[in-house]
Motif scaffolding. Structure first.
Motif, short mmCIF file in Angstrom:
data_model
loop_
_atom_site.label_atom_id
_atom_site.label_comp_id
_atom_site.label_asym_id
_atom_site.label_seq_id
_atom_site.Cartn_x
_atom_site.Cartn_y
_atom_site.Cartn_z
N HIS A 1 -10.94 -1.46 63.64
CA HIS A 1 -10.24 -2.74 63.56
C HIS A 1 -10.65 -3.64 64.73
O HIS A 1 -10.95 -4.83 64.53
N THR A 2 -10.66 -3.09 65.92
CA THR A 2 -11.06 -3.85 67.10
C THR A 2 -12.48 -4.39 66.94
O THR A 2 -12.77 -5.54 67.27
N SER A 3 -13.36 -3.56 66.39
CA SER A 3 -14.75 -3.98 66.17
C SER A 3 -14.83 -5.08 65.13
O SER A 3 -15.60 -6.05 65.30
N MET A 4 -14.06 -4.96 64.06
CA MET A 4 -14.08 -5.99 63.02
C MET A 4 -13.63 -7.34 63.58
O MET A 4 -14.24 -8.37 63.31
N VAL A 5 -12.58 -7.33 64.37
CA VAL A 5 -12.08 -8.57 64.97
C VAL A 5 -13.13 -9.16 65.92
O VAL A 5 -13.43 -10.36 65.87
N ALA A 6 -13.70 -8.31 66.77
CA ALA A 6 -14.73 -8.79 67.71
C ALA A 6 -15.96 -9.30 66.96
O ALA A 6 -16.53 -10.35 67.33
N ASP A 7 -16.36 -8.61 65.91
CA ASP A 7 -17.53 -9.03 65.12
C ASP A 7 -17.27 -10.37 64.43
O ASP A 7 -18.15 -11.22 64.36
N PHE A 8 -16.05 -10.56 63.93
CA PHE A 8 -15.68 -11.84 63.31
C PHE A 8 -15.79 -12.96 64.33
O PHE A 8 -16.41 -13.99 64.08
N ARG A 9 -15.18 -12.74 65.48
CA ARG A 9 -15.18 -13.78 66.52
C ARG A 9 -16.58 -14.11 67.00
O ARG A 9 -16.92 -15.27 67.24
N ARG A 10 -17.43 -13.09 67.12
CA ARG A 10 -18.81 -13.31 67.56
C ARG A 10 -19.58 -14.12 66.51
O ARG A 10 -20.38 -14.98 66.86
N ALA A 11 -19.35 -13.85 65.23
CA ALA A 11 -20.07 -14.55 64.16
C ALA A 11 -19.53 -15.96 63.93
O ALA A 11 -20.26 -16.83 63.46
N ASP A 12 -18.27 -16.20 64.25
CA ASP A 12 -17.64 -17.51 64.05
C ASP A 12 -18.11 -18.48 65.13
O ASP A 12 -17.38 -18.80 66.07
N THR A 13 -19.31 -18.97 64.99
CA THR A 13 -19.94 -19.75 66.05
C THR A 13 -19.28 -21.10 66.32
O THR A 13 -19.34 -21.60 67.43
N ASP A 14 -18.62 -21.67 65.31
CA ASP A 14 -17.94 -22.95 65.57
C ASP A 14 -16.47 -22.75 65.95
O ASP A 14 -15.73 -23.70 66.15
N ASP A 15 -16.06 -21.49 66.05
CA ASP A 15 -14.71 -21.12 66.54
C ASP A 15 -13.60 -21.82 65.77
O ASP A 15 -12.60 -22.23 66.34
N ASP A 16 -13.76 -21.90 64.43
CA ASP A 16 -12.72 -22.53 63.61
C ASP A 16 -11.86 -21.52 62.87
O ASP A 16 -11.05 -21.89 62.03
N ALA A 17 -12.01 -20.24 63.18
CA ALA A 17 -11.24 -19.14 62.58
C ALA A 17 -11.62 -18.88 61.12
O ALA A 17 -10.88 -18.23 60.40
N PHE A 18 -12.77 -19.38 60.69
CA PHE A 18 -13.31 -19.10 59.36
C PHE A 18 -14.77 -18.73 59.50
O PHE A 18 -15.48 -19.28 60.34
N LEU A 19 -15.22 -17.80 58.66
CA LEU A 19 -16.64 -17.46 58.60
C LEU A 19 -17.23 -18.10 57.36
O LEU A 19 -16.84 -17.76 56.24
N THR A 20 -18.16 -19.00 57.58
CA THR A 20 -18.89 -19.55 56.45
C THR A 20 -19.95 -18.55 56.04
O THR A 20 -20.25 -17.59 56.77
N ARG A 21 -20.55 -18.80 54.90
CA ARG A 21 -21.63 -17.96 54.42
C ARG A 21 -22.75 -17.91 55.47
O ARG A 21 -23.26 -16.84 55.80
N ASP A 22 -23.12 -19.05 56.01
CA ASP A 22 -24.20 -19.10 57.00
C ASP A 22 -23.84 -18.35 58.28
O ASP A 22 -24.68 -17.66 58.85
N GLU A 23 -22.60 -18.48 58.74
CA GLU A 23 -22.18 -17.75 59.94
C GLU A 23 -22.23 -16.25 59.69
O GLU A 23 -22.66 -15.48 60.55
N PHE A 24 -21.77 -15.83 58.51
CA PHE A 24 -21.80 -14.42 58.18
C PHE A 24 -23.24 -13.90 58.14
O PHE A 24 -23.55 -12.86 58.71
#
Length: 161
Positions: free
Chosen positions: A121-144
């Motif tokens: 769970h900790t890794s998933m949260v950290a991985d999401f935050r790292r991929a969310d480059t515009d820091d808007d709390a959403f992962l776009t297809r391109d960010e993913f």
């Protein structure tokens, strides 16, 4: 300490490999896009943290063959979205195996040889935050595609970059 240093060096290098990749359709990219499509359930076309973590929870349950609440390296490597087949077709199985070892070590935060639910769970949260480059709390297809650690590590292994 050497293991941690090597792991950190790889993850610092991964964004460079991602930037060098084209948007050309490849089997690995197409697979990553399918995976993203199974995560994202938002009318805005982006996955939020809850969707991402819930998807990860489902993955964890499916990896945990013995239902012990933790995933050992064997369980981790036995479960695959299909990247292993692509790596084999590309003659990059050894590089892919190495990427799996690094990812496992990265997520096995206490280095005990197993990833428990909390570590995952900790890794998933950290991985999401790292991929969310515009820091808007959403992962776009391109960010993913360009920022999620699994995509980066496996794509780099498969393409040899």
């Amino acid at each position: 300490m050497k293991k941690l240093t090597a792991t950190c060096a790889l993850f610092l290098a991964l964004p460079v490999a991602a930037m060098a990749q084209s948007d050309a359709p490849t089997p690995g990219r197409e697979l990553a896009e399918l995976i993203y499509g199974s995560i994202e359930d938002n009318p805005k076309g982006a996955a939020d943290m809850g969707e991402f973590v819930n998807f990860g929870r489902d993955i964890f349950v499916s990896m945990d063959h013995d239902e012990s609440g933790s995933v050992d390296f064997s369980e981790f490597t036995d479960w695959d979205f299909g990247f292993s087949f692509i790596a084999e077709d590309e003659g990059q199985q050894r590089a892919y195996d190495t990427a799996q070892k690094i990812l496992f070590a990265f997520w096995d935060r206490d280095a005990n040889g197993a990833i428990n639910r909390s570590e995952y769970h900790t890794s998933m949260v950290a991985d999401f935050r790292r991929a969310d480059t515009d820091d808007d709390a959403f992962l776009t297809r391109d960010e993913f595609l360009s920022g999620y650690v699994i995509n980066l590590a496996y794509r780099a292994a498969i393409t040899g970059q």
